[in-house]
Design an enzyme around this catalytic site. Structure first.
Site, PDB file in Angstrom:
ATOM      1  N   TYR A  18       0.839  -1.192   0.000  1.00 28.02           N
ATOM      2  CA  TYR A  18       0.000   0.000   0.000  1.00 28.02           C
ATOM      3  C   TYR A  18       0.882   1.253   0.000  1.00 28.02           C
ATOM      4  O   TYR A  18       0.672   2.182  -0.784  1.00 28.02           O
ATOM      5  CB  TYR A  18      -0.930  -0.007   1.217  1.00 28.02           C
ATOM      6  CG  TYR A  18      -1.916   1.134   1.220  1.00 28.02           C
ATOM      7  CD1 TYR A  18      -3.148   1.009   0.580  1.00 28.02           C
ATOM      8  CD2 TYR A  18      -1.622   2.334   1.857  1.00 28.02           C
ATOM      9  CE1 TYR A  18      -4.060   2.062   0.575  1.00 28.02           C
ATOM     10  CE2 TYR A  18      -2.528   3.379   1.862  1.00 28.02           C
ATOM     11  CZ  TYR A  18      -3.741   3.239   1.216  1.00 28.02           C
ATOM     12  OH  TYR A  18      -4.628   4.289   1.211  1.00 28.02           O
ATOM     13  N   HIS A  22       1.387   4.167  -3.014  1.00 28.13           N
ATOM     14  CA  HIS A  22       1.123   5.584  -2.771  1.00 28.13           C
ATOM     15  C   HIS A  22       2.385   6.438  -2.885  1.00 28.13           C
ATOM     16  O   HIS A  22       2.303   7.609  -3.236  1.00 28.13           O
ATOM     17  CB  HIS A  22       0.430   5.782  -1.420  1.00 28.13           C
ATOM     18  CG  HIS A  22      -1.033   5.496  -1.502  1.00 28.13           C
ATOM     19  ND1 HIS A  22      -1.538   4.214  -1.522  1.00 28.13           N
ATOM     20  CD2 HIS A  22      -2.100   6.331  -1.606  1.00 28.13           C
ATOM     21  CE1 HIS A  22      -2.857   4.276  -1.631  1.00 28.13           C
ATOM     22  NE2 HIS A  22      -3.225   5.547  -1.685  1.00 28.13           N
ATOM     23  N   TRP A  77      -8.868   2.601  -8.194  1.00 29.91           N
ATOM     24  CA  TRP A  77      -9.599   1.645  -7.361  1.00 29.91           C
ATOM     25  C   TRP A  77      -9.346   0.221  -7.833  1.00 29.91           C
ATOM     26  O   TRP A  77      -9.135  -0.670  -7.020  1.00 29.91           O
ATOM     27  CB  TRP A  77     -11.093   1.921  -7.393  1.00 29.91           C
ATOM     28  CG  TRP A  77     -11.535   3.182  -6.729  1.00 29.91           C
ATOM     29  CD1 TRP A  77     -10.825   3.980  -5.873  1.00 29.91           C
ATOM     30  CD2 TRP A  77     -12.810   3.791  -6.869  1.00 29.91           C
ATOM     31  NE1 TRP A  77     -11.590   5.042  -5.472  1.00 29.91           N
ATOM     32  CE2 TRP A  77     -12.809   4.952  -6.067  1.00 29.91           C
ATOM     33  CE3 TRP A  77     -13.949   3.475  -7.598  1.00 29.91           C
ATOM     34  CZ2 TRP A  77     -13.919   5.792  -5.982  1.00 29.91           C
ATOM     35  CZ3 TRP A  77     -15.051   4.308  -7.504  1.00 29.91           C
ATOM     36  CH2 TRP A  77     -15.032   5.459  -6.694  1.00 29.91           C
TER      37      TRP A  77
END
Length: 104
Positions: A18, A22, A77
């Site tokens: 994650y 990012h 997404w």
């Protein structure tokens, strides 16, 4: 301007992935957020629960809703659905948090 806070949940063992995704957020997505009035967007991770806490300051709710309708957001997404809890449309399951204090 609005302030929104919400939480989302990562799948176990996906914290580093994650963060990696990012750290290299797609420039087009970052630009879309800014063009829609995002000023500050912070995400924190709770290691004990694997929840993410997100906070954003934005021009308005309408602009926040418009971001969700962009193709780049939908593509993001889809890119993230394998590492976190999502809805059937691949958007992250997010639980809005209520503001209870503001030190001014």
């Amino acid at each position: 301007m609005i302030q929104k806070a919400f939480k989302m949940k990562l799948f176990a063992g996906q914290e580093e992935e994650y963060k990696r995704r990012h750290d290299s957020i797609w420039p087009e997505l970052a630009q879309t957020l800014k063009e829609h009035g995002a000023h500050t967007y912070l995400i924190f991770h709770d290691k004990e629960s694997n929840y993410l806490f997100a906070y954003i300051e934005m021009e308005g709710v309408e602009m926040w809703d418009k971001v969700a309708k962009t193709e780049i957001c939908k593509k993001w997404w889809d890119h993230m659905k394998d590492i976190m809890e999502t809805n059937p449309d691949n958007s992250p399951i997010s639980i809005e948090l209520s503001k209870v204090f503001n030190l001014k």
